[in-house]
Design a protein around this motif. Structure first.
Motif, mmCIF file in Angstrom:
data_model
loop_
_atom_site.group_PDB
_atom_site.id
_atom_site.type_symbol
_atom_site.label_atom_id
_atom_site.label_comp_id
_atom_site.label_asym_id
_atom_site.label_seq_id
_atom_site.Cartn_x
_atom_site.Cartn_y
_atom_site.Cartn_z
ATOM 1 N N ASN A 141 1.711 4.312 -2.735
ATOM 2 C CA ASN A 141 1.549 5.660 -2.172
ATOM 3 C C ASN A 141 0.143 5.962 -1.648
ATOM 4 O O ASN A 141 -0.298 7.113 -1.670
ATOM 5 C CB ASN A 141 1.948 6.708 -3.213
ATOM 6 N N LEU A 142 -0.570 4.951 -1.188
ATOM 7 C CA LEU A 142 -1.864 5.217 -0.550
ATOM 8 C C LEU A 142 -1.631 5.953 0.767
ATOM 9 O O LEU A 142 -0.630 5.719 1.444
ATOM 10 C CB LEU A 142 -2.609 3.909 -0.269
ATOM 11 N N SER A 143 -2.569 6.824 1.149
ATOM 12 C CA SER A 143 -2.479 7.474 2.452
ATOM 13 C C SER A 143 -2.846 6.471 3.540
ATOM 14 O O SER A 143 -3.341 5.382 3.243
ATOM 15 C CB SER A 143 -3.426 8.666 2.508
ATOM 16 N N GLN A 159 -6.555 5.758 3.368
ATOM 17 C CA GLN A 159 -6.860 4.904 2.213
ATOM 18 C C GLN A 159 -6.385 3.472 2.449
ATOM 19 O O GLN A 159 -7.059 2.512 2.062
ATOM 20 C CB GLN A 159 -6.179 5.460 0.953
ATOM 21 N N ALA A 161 0.841 -1.203 0.000
ATOM 22 C CA ALA A 161 0.000 0.000 0.000
ATOM 23 C C ALA A 161 0.874 1.250 0.000
ATOM 24 O O ALA A 161 0.587 2.220 -0.697
ATOM 25 C CB ALA A 161 -0.918 0.001 1.219
ATOM 26 N N ARG A 162 1.959 1.196 0.755
ATOM 27 C CA ARG A 162 2.856 2.346 0.762
ATOM 28 C C ARG A 162 3.555 2.489 -0.587
ATOM 29 O O ARG A 162 3.762 3.606 -1.065
ATOM 30 C CB ARG A 162 3.885 2.196 1.882
#
Lengths: 272, 223
Positions: free
Chosen positions: B127-129, B132, B123-124
């Motif tokens: 680049n999801l927050s 998110q 997920a990182r």
């Protein structure tokens, strides 16, 4: 830990700004120093492969660049801008979450164990970032995702969940997912290590095509010396948290100067 | 010998069925509070703030270590001393919702901790927050394994609604008690109450299992 930040430029400027720069980067886990004052530049479009014995810090290099690990000292620059730090009142301070997120958008990564999202289809995996992060419409994101799935030869499996895909297929979807974010730098962390020998080539051929087609900067950690020789512009041999020796594949692999490099290579080549 | 009066049964049945509606509202309302509040408790314990984590952790421990009945009495009878004047229904729903939120937060926590580390990293990498990542990646994967536990607590909350009778919520038990006291007959009302509970909880448990299976299949978590 205190260190003098004035040694590090706020920005990299000039003609030959590297796409990635590690400047004097140190990483420790408690007492153990994993990386010790690492200096490494990767030029735009360059393919650099990192080899070395386990525990030499090679995966940590990629994980720090993806901001999955913090660093203890030094600065990492991406595309001329500091990643781990940011400018505040004319000096570098620790990067905020927002700054990390902004610079991180230039980097994509593929993992040893693929890490696809199991509750989404192959297509869904490739659309998630573009929709949520880049703000693309569903139609645009789907179009782009399909092009990429087609490129990695997975268009037919677009509606399958990862649990129905083989390891090689999952890794190819993972490459498409990373590329869907249009990164400038791609990181490959032992992407073939968890694969059965007979499917390794489906993944390596996709990576090979990236070298040919795109002006992507790539950093790869692998144990596949033959593959590294074939596609790398440069190979770095890591030992005990430092680059022990580096050079063009031919030179490093065929006539290594360093004893440790020689030992490592003969051990790896014997095993193959 | 068993002295079951059929005409009495027919006479009290409509009142009991109406009360069953209140029981369902109490269980459903309480569960809704618990599901939402439980998630808040679970997520609060994962924030970087140690103070918040500590406070919520202790609150959850406190709620889990004291009887529900005491909590109901406390909110209803002691609350007014702190300016918290609530109707029996409001006090009941808050008490039962808070109580089960504490248990559900542990179910959620287990589910979230079971999501592999690699999912956070992936997920990182796209680049999801943080929000998110929870909403799109972590919670959808934490939920299916938590569903069995959540279902158990849904049946549990249903069976605990009779406790609300002590502060005068007119649910099944409360109604059966008053019918019994008025007519000096307890066999029929209590038996019917038992049967109504069975008639609600058995299909509920069945539906949860069905839902669980369907969800896992839909999310591709089983072959």
């Amino acid at each position: 830990m205190k260190y003098d930040m004035s040694d590090y430029p706020l920005k990299l400027e000039g003609d030959n700004v590297p796409m990635v720069r590690f400047q004097n980067v140190t990483k420790k886990y408690g007492q153990l120093t994993v990386l010790d004052g690492l200096n490494l530049d990767v030029a735009e479009g360059e393919m650099v492969t990192i080899i070395g014995p386990s525990g030499s810090g090679k995966t940590t290099v990629l994980r720090m660049l993806m901001t999955l690990e913090t660093i203890d000292s030094g600065v990492i620059y991406v595309d001329g801008e500091p990643l781990t730090h940011m400018e505040k009142n004319g000096r570098l301070v620790r990067a905020s979450a927002a700054h990390l997120r902004k610079i991180r958008s230039k980097i994509g990564m593929c993992f040893q164990h693929f890490n696809l999202f199991p509750h989404m289809t192959a297509l869904g995996n490739c659309m998630e970032g573009p929709i949520q992060v880049l703000g693309l419409s569903k139609e645009k994101a789907e179009k782009r995702a399909l092009e990429l799935l087609d490129m990695v030869g997975m268009a037919e499996k677009r509606d399958q969940h990862p649990s129905r895909l083989s390891g090689g297929q999952q890794q190819r979807v993972a490459i498409a997912r990373a590329l869907a974010m249009r990164p400038k730098v791609m990181l490959f962390d032992e992407v073939t290590s968890a694969l059965d020998p007979e499917v390794i080539s489906e993944v390596t051929s996709v990576i090979r095509s990236l070298v040919d087609q795109h002006n992507l900067t790539m950093l790869m950690v692998t144990h596949q010396i033959g593959f590294a020789r074939e596609i790398s512009d440069r190979i770095c041999f890591f030992f005990a948290g430092q680059i022990e020796e580096q050079g063009a594949p031919k030179i490093l692999l065929d006539s290594p100067q360093n004893d440790r490099t020689q030992q490592f290579l003969s051990a790896v080549l014997d095993a193959n | 010998m068993l002295d079951w009066k059929l005409d009495f049964t027919w006479e009290i049945l409509p009142r009991l069925i109406a009360a069953a509606g209140n029981t369902l509202v109490a269980a459903g309302g309480g569960y809704l509070v618990a599901v939402v509040l439980g998630l808040v408790f679970a997520l609060a314990q994962r924030t970087p703030s140690r103070t918040l984590t500590f406070i919520v952790r202790e609150l959850v421990e406190f709620v889990r270590s004291t009887p529900l009945l005491l909590q109901i009495f406390f909110i209803y009878y002691v609350g007014p001393q702190f300016g918290l004047r609530l109707s029996p229904w409001a006090a009941g729903l808050i008490a039962i919702g808070l109580h089960y939120a504490a248990y559900l937060s542990e179910v959620y926590r287990g589910g979230i901790e079971n999501v592999p580390k690699g999912q956070w990293e992936a997920a990182r990498a796209i680049n999801l927050s943080t929000v998110q990542t929870y909403r799109r990646i972590i919670i959808p994967q934490a939920l299916p394994p938590a569903l069995a536990g959540m279902g158990n607590y849904l049946v549990g909350i249903l069976k605990d609604t009779p406790m609300l009778s002590v502060i005068g919520v007119a649910e099944l038990m409360h109604t059966a008690n008053s019918i019994g006291a008025d007519n000096f007959r307890y066999l029929e009302p209590y038996t019917i109450v038992g049967l109504i509970f069975l008639a609600i909880s058995l299909p509920t448990a069945w539906l949860i299992r069905r839902f669980d299976k369907a969800l896992r299949r839909k999310m591709g978590l089983t072959r």
